[in-house]
Motif scaffolding. Structure first.
Motif, PDB file in Angstrom:
ATOM      1  N   ALA A 341       0.828  -1.212   0.000  1.00 29.35           N
ATOM      2  CA  ALA A 341       0.000   0.000   0.000  1.00 29.35           C
ATOM      3  C   ALA A 341       0.860   1.259   0.000  1.00 29.35           C
ATOM      4  O   ALA A 341       0.557   2.237  -0.694  1.00 29.35           O
ATOM      5  N   ASN A 342       1.956   1.233   0.763  1.00 23.10           N
ATOM      6  CA  ASN A 342       2.874   2.383   0.783  1.00 23.10           C
ATOM      7  C   ASN A 342       3.555   2.568  -0.567  1.00 23.10           C
ATOM      8  O   ASN A 342       3.740   3.706  -1.026  1.00 23.10           O
ATOM      9  N   ASN A 343       3.928   1.462  -1.215  1.00 26.74           N
ATOM     10  CA  ASN A 343       4.548   1.552  -2.543  1.00 26.74           C
ATOM     11  C   ASN A 343       3.590   2.144  -3.569  1.00 26.74           C
ATOM     12  O   ASN A 343       3.984   2.969  -4.410  1.00 26.74           O
ATOM     13  N   VAL A 344       2.339   1.721  -3.510  1.00 25.19           N
ATOM     14  CA  VAL A 344       1.320   2.257  -4.426  1.00 25.19           C
ATOM     15  C   VAL A 344       1.137   3.749  -4.182  1.00 25.19           C
ATOM     16  O   VAL A 344       1.043   4.548  -5.124  1.00 25.19           O
ATOM     17  N   TYR A 345       1.082   4.121  -2.912  1.00 22.40           N
ATOM     18  CA  TYR A 345       0.920   5.529  -2.528  1.00 22.40           C
ATOM     19  C   TYR A 345       2.053   6.383  -3.099  1.00 22.40           C
ATOM     20  O   TYR A 345       1.833   7.489  -3.628  1.00 22.40           O
ATOM     21  N   LYS A 346       3.279   5.861  -3.032  1.00 23.01           N
ATOM     22  CA  LYS A 346       4.437   6.613  -3.526  1.00 23.01           C
ATOM     23  C   LYS A 346       4.502   6.618  -5.054  1.00 23.01           C
ATOM     24  O   LYS A 346       4.867   7.609  -5.670  1.00 23.01           O
ATOM     25  N   THR A 347       4.121   5.485  -5.654  1.00 22.15           N
ATOM     26  CA  THR A 347       4.240   5.342  -7.109  1.00 22.15           C
ATOM     27  C   THR A 347       3.148   6.099  -7.859  1.00 22.15           C
ATOM     28  O   THR A 347       3.425   6.824  -8.819  1.00 22.15           O
ATOM     29  N   LEU A 348       1.905   5.931  -7.428  1.00 20.28           N
ATOM     30  CA  LEU A 348       0.775   6.542  -8.138  1.00 20.28           C
ATOM     31  C   LEU A 348       0.378   7.908  -7.591  1.00 20.28           C
ATOM     32  O   LEU A 348      -0.491   8.570  -8.152  1.00 20.28           O
ATOM     33  N   GLY A 349       0.999   8.326  -6.494  1.00 22.02           N
ATOM     34  CA  GLY A 349       0.723   9.659  -5.968  1.00 22.02           C
ATOM     35  C   GLY A 349      -0.379   9.663  -4.921  1.00 22.02           C
ATOM     36  O   GLY A 349      -1.142   8.704  -4.770  1.00 22.02           O
ATOM     37  N   ALA A 350      -0.457  10.791  -4.208  1.00 18.72           N
ATOM     38  CA  ALA A 350      -1.444  10.931  -3.130  1.00 18.72           C
ATOM     39  C   ALA A 350      -2.772  11.419  -3.692  1.00 18.72           C
ATOM     40  O   ALA A 350      -3.019  12.608  -3.796  1.00 18.72           O
ATOM     41  N   ASN A 351      -3.618  10.487  -4.083  1.00 14.01           N
ATOM     42  CA  ASN A 351      -4.971  10.845  -4.518  1.00 14.01           C
ATOM     43  C   ASN A 351      -5.971  10.109  -3.646  1.00 14.01           C
ATOM     44  O   ASN A 351      -5.594   9.312  -2.780  1.00 14.01           O
ATOM     45  N   ALA A 352      -7.241  10.379  -3.858  1.00 16.04           N
ATOM     46  CA  ALA A 352      -8.280   9.794  -2.994  1.00 16.04           C
ATOM     47  C   ALA A 352      -8.218   8.274  -2.972  1.00 16.04           C
ATOM     48  O   ALA A 352      -8.441   7.641  -1.930  1.00 16.04           O
ATOM     49  N   GLN A 353      -7.883   7.668  -4.110  1.00 15.75           N
ATOM     50  CA  GLN A 353      -7.864   6.204  -4.184  1.00 15.75           C
ATOM     51  C   GLN A 353      -6.692   5.604  -3.414  1.00 15.75           C
ATOM     52  O   GLN A 353      -6.861   4.657  -2.642  1.00 15.75           O
ATOM     53  N   THR A 354      -5.490   6.156  -3.625  1.00 17.69           N
ATOM     54  CA  THR A 354      -4.325   5.597  -2.935  1.00 17.69           C
ATOM     55  C   THR A 354      -4.380   5.882  -1.439  1.00 17.69           C
ATOM     56  O   THR A 354      -3.953   5.052  -0.626  1.00 17.69           O
ATOM     57  N   LEU A 355      -4.910   7.033  -1.067  1.00 16.71           N
ATOM     58  CA  LEU A 355      -5.078   7.357   0.357  1.00 16.71           C
ATOM     59  C   LEU A 355      -6.038   6.371   1.021  1.00 16.71           C
ATOM     60  O   LEU A 355      -5.792   5.892   2.137  1.00 16.71           O
ATOM     61  N   THR A 356      -7.125   6.054   0.330  1.00 15.55           N
ATOM     62  CA  THR A 356      -8.111   5.115   0.876  1.00 15.55           C
ATOM     63  C   THR A 356      -7.547   3.706   0.970  1.00 15.55           C
ATOM     64  O   THR A 356      -7.802   2.989   1.952  1.00 15.55           O
ATOM     65  N   LEU A 357      -6.772   3.303  -0.037  1.00 16.53           N
ATOM     66  CA  LEU A 357      -6.167   1.969  -0.009  1.00 16.53           C
ATOM     67  C   LEU A 357      -5.209   1.832   1.175  1.00 16.53           C
ATOM     68  O   LEU A 357      -5.234   0.823   1.902  1.00 16.53           O
ATOM     69  N   LEU A 358      -4.398   2.846   1.399  1.00 12.41           N
ATOM     70  CA  LEU A 358      -3.477   2.823   2.533  1.00 12.41           C
ATOM     71  C   LEU A 358      -4.243   2.829   3.857  1.00 12.41           C
ATOM     72  O   LEU A 358      -3.901   2.110   4.800  1.00 12.41           O
ATOM     73  N   ALA A 359      -5.306   3.611   3.914  1.00  8.42           N
ATOM     74  CA  ALA A 359      -6.138   3.658   5.125  1.00  8.42           C
ATOM     75  C   ALA A 359      -6.793   2.304   5.401  1.00  8.42           C
ATOM     76  O   ALA A 359      -6.934   1.895   6.560  1.00  8.42           O
ATOM     77  N   THR A 360      -7.185   1.606   4.351  1.00  6.72           N
ATOM     78  CA  THR A 360      -7.805   0.283   4.503  1.00  6.72           C
ATOM     79  C   THR A 360      -6.877  -0.676   5.244  1.00  6.72           C
ATOM     80  O   THR A 360      -7.315  -1.430   6.116  1.00  6.72           O
ATOM     81  N   VAL A 361      -5.588  -0.629   4.891  1.00  2.00           N
ATOM     82  CA  VAL A 361      -4.619  -1.487   5.571  1.00  2.00           C
ATOM     83  C   VAL A 361      -4.400  -1.014   7.005  1.00  2.00           C
ATOM     84  O   VAL A 361      -4.318  -1.819   7.935  1.00  2.00           O
ATOM     85  N   CYS A 362      -4.335   0.297   7.192  1.00  2.00           N
ATOM     86  CA  CYS A 362      -4.128   0.858   8.536  1.00  2.00           C
ATOM     87  C   CYS A 362      -5.262   0.474   9.487  1.00  2.00           C
ATOM     88  O   CYS A 362      -5.047   0.304  10.692  1.00  2.00           O
ATOM     89  N   LEU A 363      -6.460   0.330   8.961  1.00  2.00           N
ATOM     90  CA  LEU A 363      -7.605  -0.043   9.793  1.00  2.00           C
ATOM     91  C   LEU A 363      -7.477  -1.449  10.363  1.00  2.00           C
ATOM     92  O   LEU A 363      -8.136  -1.793  11.355  1.00  2.00           O
ATOM     93  N   GLU A 364      -6.607  -2.273   9.758  1.00  2.00           N
ATOM     94  CA  GLU A 364      -6.435  -3.648  10.224  1.00  2.00           C
ATOM     95  C   GLU A 364      -5.566  -3.744  11.474  1.00  2.00           C
ATOM     96  O   GLU A 364      -5.525  -4.794  12.113  1.00  2.00           O
TER      97      GLU A 364
END
Length: 510
Positions: A341-364
């Motif tokens: 999730a962190n790699n995706v966030y860095k690669t594709l940039g900070a947009n609503a989708q990557t932020l939500t994907l990273l948050a999804t993992v953080c919720l676990e």
């Protein structure tokens, strides 16, 4: 202006003796250094030289040069076919440098080979470099000025800049000469899908389909979107229509697989996904379908292989990473999920989708709950209507038992859109604050949008089940009181009677 273009101008001006002399010299130069002119330029020089000989009535010599020109033409055509095939094979084998070289050779011979242009862009060749290889043909042919904008648009596509890609293609599509182009509409639909705007994606797919009833490309994504919305009858009809067009493409098999998957027939979805991959091993949607079916069947490690292959083929598609991360979470590999999730966030940039994907993992992880909250707030600031972010924020609020905040969030999200999951979650929140009638209404709306949504059905049935025994008890109590004629039994029960009277009004039970 190239020397060959000078020869062409002299030929157009009728300067045949000049053409004969210059073209003869240039052909000798080409013979001594084959790299001096491209195959297409050599072909042009042979034709101009043969024309000048014909004008001088040297017919036998002219026939000889025309024959050489025809042979060069055949070789040219064969070479361009071969180079395109080599480029695609090199790309499939992961030999990017060789693939780039072959695509460039195709463009050098055929500057309007648009699929070769897309191939170069997909291999991270800069849009400006690709555009420079077509600049001469753009300037020499009328009404071709759109090509530079087209290249720019697909350069954005292959760098994952969905917003600028959408805006650029929209500017092309709005031009009168390219309005209602099916390929552009299909690209727009796919970009909206990648950006998480499913509503506009479906709209563009429908427009493209109306313009071309035999359209196959992109219909696998369209079928997936319809299936996600619970429109399984439409998915079934789409699959039948595609099979009638051709069963030798992956798309009809994927569409049918989506119907099976969302009907919870995972084994059949797995078979259909595998069949689609047999027909087209580069079908990202087929890989995602098969991966999802394997995951839901508990075969997580096999699913991971398919999602990784999908990522290799489409590194800018977020849904490929989402599938892989879901597999990691399903196998309790939270660390791997967080790294991805962190790699995706860095690669594709900070947009609503990557932020939500990273948050999804953080919720676990209980340790990263606050980080998840911050990420979701950022995502919703960028896109208040992004459904996945709203769902995850609602999940967080539910854990914190902040039901009123959750209700406000969901009402705001539903102000300009209607979504089954949002209506169902709103129903759950309303039950938590004892707003039973409106909760029932929300479950009903959710089921009208997706009749197969099991959780909405369970929520509604639970409410009905909880009410039924109480109603029966109340009726028995009333009968007993009426039979005894004693008013004393009603003392101290005013508030309870008022409560049930309110519930009767909510549920329409008079």
């Amino acid at each position: 202006m190239s020397v060959v273009e000078h020869v062409r101008e002299m030929a157009s001006a009728g300067l045949h003796s000049n053409v004969r002399l210059l073209s003869g010299l240039l052909l000798t130069m080409s013979g001594n250094n084959p790299e001096l002119f491209s195959p297409s330029q050599k072909y042009q020089l042979l034709v101009y030289h043969a024309d000048s000989l014909f004008h001088d009535k040297e017919y036998r010599n002219a026939v000889s040069k025309y024959t050489m020109a025809l042979q060069q033409k055949k070789a040219l055509s064969k070479t361009s076919k071969i180079n395109m095939m080599l480029a695609n094979l090199y790309k499939k084998a992961g030999q990017e440098r060789s693939s780039v070289t072959s695509y460039k050779e195709v463009l050098r011979q055929c500057p309007l080979a648009l699929d070769a242009i897309l191939g170069l862009l997909s291999l991270s060749v800069k849009g400006a470099e690709v555009a420079s290889m077509t600049i001469n043909v753009i300037q020499s042919i009328p009404n071709l000025d759109w090509l530079s904008v087209w290249i720019k648009a697909y350069a954005f596509v292959h760098t994952g800049d969905n917003t600028r890609a959408i805006n650029t293609i929209c500017s092309l599509e709005k031009k009168s000469l390219l309005r209602d182009n099916v390929d552009l509409l299909g690209s727009l639909a796919d970009l909206y899908f990648r950006a998480g705007d499913n509503k506009n994606s479906i709209l563009k797919f429908e427009q493209a389909q109306m313009l071309d009833p035999y359209l196959i490309k992109g219909m696998d994504v369209y079928g997936y979107l319809l299936a996600r919305e619970g429109r399984l009858e439409d998915v079934e009809n789409l699959g039948c229509r595609l099979f009638n067009i051709s069963d030798q493409h992956a798309e009809p098999w994927v569409v049918s697989g989506c119907h099976s998957f969302y009907s919870k027939r995972y084994s059949r979805a797995l078979y259909l996904g595998a069949k689609a991959i047999q027909l087209n091993s580069n079908s990202v949607q087929a890989l995602l379908l098969k991966g999802a079916a394997l995951r839901n069947m508990g075969r997580v490690q096999e699913a991971i292989i398919h999602f990784r292959e999908a990522i290799r083929l489409a590194p800018c598609r977020l849904d490929c990473y989402e599938g892989l991360i879901e597999c990691y979470l399903a196998s309790n590999s939270i660390r791997e999920a967080m790294v991805m999730a962190n790699n995706v966030y860095k690669t594709l940039g900070a947009n609503a989708q990557t932020l939500t994907l990273l948050a999804t993992v953080c919720l676990e992880d209980p340790v990263t709950q606050e980080k998840a909250k911050t990420l979701l707030d950022k995502a919703l600031t960028q896109r208040p209507d992004y459904i996945k972010a709203v769902v995850k924020k609602a999940e967080l609020l539910s854990r914190e038992q902040k039901y009123e905040d959750g209700i406000a969030l969901l009402r705001n999200a539903l102000a300009n859109q209607s979504d089954c999951v949002l209506h169902r979650i709103l129903g759950d929140f309303l039950v938590a604050v004892n707003e039973y009638q409106e909760a029932m209404d929300q479950y009903s709306i959710a089921l009208s949008l997706d009749p197969n949504d099991q959780k909405s059905l369970e929520g509604m049935q639970k409410m009905e089940k909880e009410e039924s025994p109480t109603d029966a008890t109340q009726e028995e109590d009333v009968d007993d009181m009426e039979g005894s004629g004693e008013e004393g039994d009603l003392e101290g029960s005013d508030s309870e009677a008022a409560q049930w009277a309110d519930q009767e009004q909510w549920f329409g039970m008079q």
